[in-house]
Every structure is written in C-alpha cells, then in structure tokens.
Design an enzyme around this catalytic site. Structure first.
Site, PDB file in Angstrom:
ATOM      1  N   ASN A  69      45.584  78.565  13.620  1.00  0.00           N
ATOM      2  CA  ASN A  69      45.026  79.775  13.010  1.00  0.00           C
ATOM      3  C   ASN A  69      43.750  80.204  13.705  1.00  0.00           C
ATOM      4  OD1 ASN A  69      42.410  79.700  11.157  1.00  0.00           O
ATOM      5  ND2 ASN A  69      43.312  77.641  11.125  1.00  0.00           N
ATOM      6  N   ASN A 129      29.895  74.674   7.184  1.00  0.00           N
ATOM      7  CA  ASN A 129      30.863  74.686   8.282  1.00  0.00           C
ATOM      8  C   ASN A 129      30.106  74.699   9.603  1.00  0.00           C
ATOM      9  OD1 ASN A 129      32.779  75.151  10.203  1.00  0.00           O
ATOM     10  ND2 ASN A 129      33.677  76.951   9.235  1.00  0.00           N
ATOM     11  N   CYS A 132      30.876  76.684  13.552  1.00  0.00           N
ATOM     12  CA  CYS A 132      30.623  78.079  13.924  1.00  0.00           C
ATOM     13  C   CYS A 132      29.943  78.146  15.293  1.00  0.00           C
ATOM     14  CB  CYS A 132      29.719  78.742  12.904  1.00  0.00           C
ATOM     15  SG  CYS A 132      30.404  78.769  11.256  1.00  0.00           S
ATOM     16  N   THR A 195      39.455  71.679  11.913  1.00  0.00           N
ATOM     17  CA  THR A 195      40.621  71.815  12.794  1.00  0.00           C
ATOM     18  C   THR A 195      40.303  71.384  14.221  1.00  0.00           C
ATOM     19  OG1 THR A 195      40.015  74.114  13.221  1.00  0.00           O
ATOM     20  CG2 THR A 195      41.607  73.706  11.452  1.00  0.00           C
ATOM     21  N   THR A 268      46.719  73.259   4.634  1.00  0.00           N
ATOM     22  CA  THR A 268      47.926  73.872   5.181  1.00  0.00           C
ATOM     23  C   THR A 268      49.151  73.602   4.314  1.00  0.00           C
ATOM     24  OG1 THR A 268      47.000  73.677   7.402  1.00  0.00           O
ATOM     25  CG2 THR A 268      49.372  74.013   7.243  1.00  0.00           C
TER      26      THR A 268
END
Length: 282
Positions: A69, A129, A132, A195, A268
């Site tokens: 993705n 996160n 980035c 990921t 997922t």
C-alpha cells in the site's frame, strides 16, 4: 473473556486485540461492520497537522504474501479529527481503548499534533509513526535517526502525560537499540513493526501502485514482527510492546504474546475479513 484482560500503559484492556493504524479509519467507518466494543481497542488512522490528500491511485495491490500500500498518510488533519472524529469515538466506545496515531514532517509537527489532541475525551494514548519522511533532511525517515527519535519522543513527552508509543520500522539495523532510545526519551512502549518497503510490477513493466513503491503488510510480516518483538523485550528487559504484523489467527496472537508482546494489533487481515478480529477474541 476475563482471563484475557490486562493493564497496559496504566489502562484496562479487556483483551489484547487492537486494530492497527491505517486499517480501521477513525472507528466510525467500521460501525455496523464490526463490533469495536468487543476488542481491546483500536489505533486510529494517522493524524497530521494539516489535511493531506495522499498519494495518487491505485494505492493498494495484493500479492501472494499479503498487500502493498501507498496511501500517503491521507487524513483530514488535526482540527477535523479533534472536532469530528474523536467526539464520535468518545461517545460510542466505552470499553475499547483508543490510541491516536500521530505523523509529522518536521520534529515540531509531531509535538504540535500531540499538544492539539491532548485533553480530548476518549484518548488512551498516542502512537508516533516514526516512518514519516523528514522533509528537512531530504526525506530520510525520522525513525532511522536515533537523534530524531530522541527529539520527537522527548518533545511529545513534554506536551502530554498520556502514554506515548513509538512505532518502529523493521528495516532498522538495530531495532532493539532504537527502542531503547525511544524508552530513554520518554516513550512508554513501542509498536513492532511497521510495513516493509516494497515494489510490485504490473503490465508493461509499470508499477502497480500510483506512487511506485509502497509498504508491505500481511502474512509475510509475521516472523519479522515476532523477531523484532523478542529482541526488543530481551534488550529492554520487558519494555511494553504492541506486536503488529501478519496476524491472521488466535495462534498468531499467542505467538506474539509468548515472545513478550502485551498487546497485538491486526491490520491487513481485518481489512480482508472484518469479522476476523471478533472471532480471534472468542
């Protein structure tokens, strides 16, 4: 089941199953599809300071080992999340805990988002996160630099008393070492893993995603997430870990718990089968 309940980050989780960031929207999108209240909690889609349109489509491509993705952190921005999405979560979730995923494109942006959401009803903590791109450093991910991780976590720590969880990339050469950096800067835990970078080619040799490359998720990540979790727990002598990657069954959850994860996030697999998280809890 009461035997699944646990206290993590000083909060009561009725079971260890969470929905991973980016796969559950802000909760409202799954109303009527999934009983969120039977889960331990959910981690919201990313929230950035300003709205983001995201990457050009197609944004998702499946392959035998899972999914690729490149959504581009599309989200309505801090103000809209605080005014529209968090009130819905606070009004509709009584038992499931809510962690808000935070993104930034400068070190200061992370802290601005955290400060802007701190005090909003219904938030149990923040997931940072760190994958980035750092726009002031040529696009290198924040999480690849110990100095950036230290600065982001410590700055966010100064803006909130809520739990902070650093989400780390599996491509780090020493993911356990980076978890120690995050912990020492004030993080209460880590999410392992984000990921993996990947590319899929389609017809005429063109990439299957509009952005070219993307992030690999799904079944192939299970052993990667398990190893990262085991290494971090061992190195940190028990740092709180949210295990994430490749979970498709209760046995997968048990594997994460057995190597030391406190909570386990599904992504997922829950997108492919929205009833699966409830079945796994049962």
């Amino acid at each position: 089941p009461s035997g699944l309940s646990r206290t993590v980050f000083g909060r009561h989780f009725q079971n260890p199953i969470l929905l991973a960031s980016g796969t559950a929207g802000y909760g409202r999108e799954l109303a009527g599809v999934m009983d969120l209240e039977c889960l331990g909690g959910l981690i919201t889609k990313a929230v950035s300071l300003e709205p983001r349109a995201g990457n050009r489509p197609p944004r998702v491509a499946e392959f035998r080992g899972g999914m690729l993705n490149s959504v581009g952190l599309a989200n309505p921005g801090l103000a809209a999340v605080r005014q529209q999405h968090l009130p819905w979560l606070a009004a509709n979730l009584r038992r499931a805990q809510v962690l808000v995923n935070v993104v930034g494109f400068t070190v200061e942006e992370y802290a601005q988002v955290v400060a802007g959401l701190d005090g909003a009803a219904g938030i149990a903590g923040f997931e940072l996160n760190l994958s980035c791109p750092n726009t002031s450093a040529g696009g290198i991910e924040f999480g690849a630099s110990a100095d950036c991780v230290r600065r982001i976590v410590s700055l966010c720590r100064s803006r909130t008393r809520l739990p902070l969880v650093a989400k780390l990339s599996p491509v780090l050469p020493d993911i356990a070492g980076m978890a120690v950096v995050a912990r020492d800067a004030g993080a209460d835990g880590v999410t392992l893993v984000n990921t993996l970078p990947g590319l899929l080619q389609g017809d005429a040799g063109l990439p299957r995603l509009g952005n070219g490359s993307g992030g690999v998720s799904g079944p192939a990540l299970l052993p990667i997430g398990l190893l990262a979790t085991a290494r971090v727990v061992e190195r940190t002598e028990g740092m709180t870990v949210i295990g994430c990657g490749g979970v498709r069954s209760a046995e997968d959850v048990r594997q994460y718990l057995s190597v030391g994860a406190s909570l386990v996030a599904m992504g997922t697999a829950a997108m492919a089968d929205p009833r699966l998280p409830e079945r796994i809890v049962r």
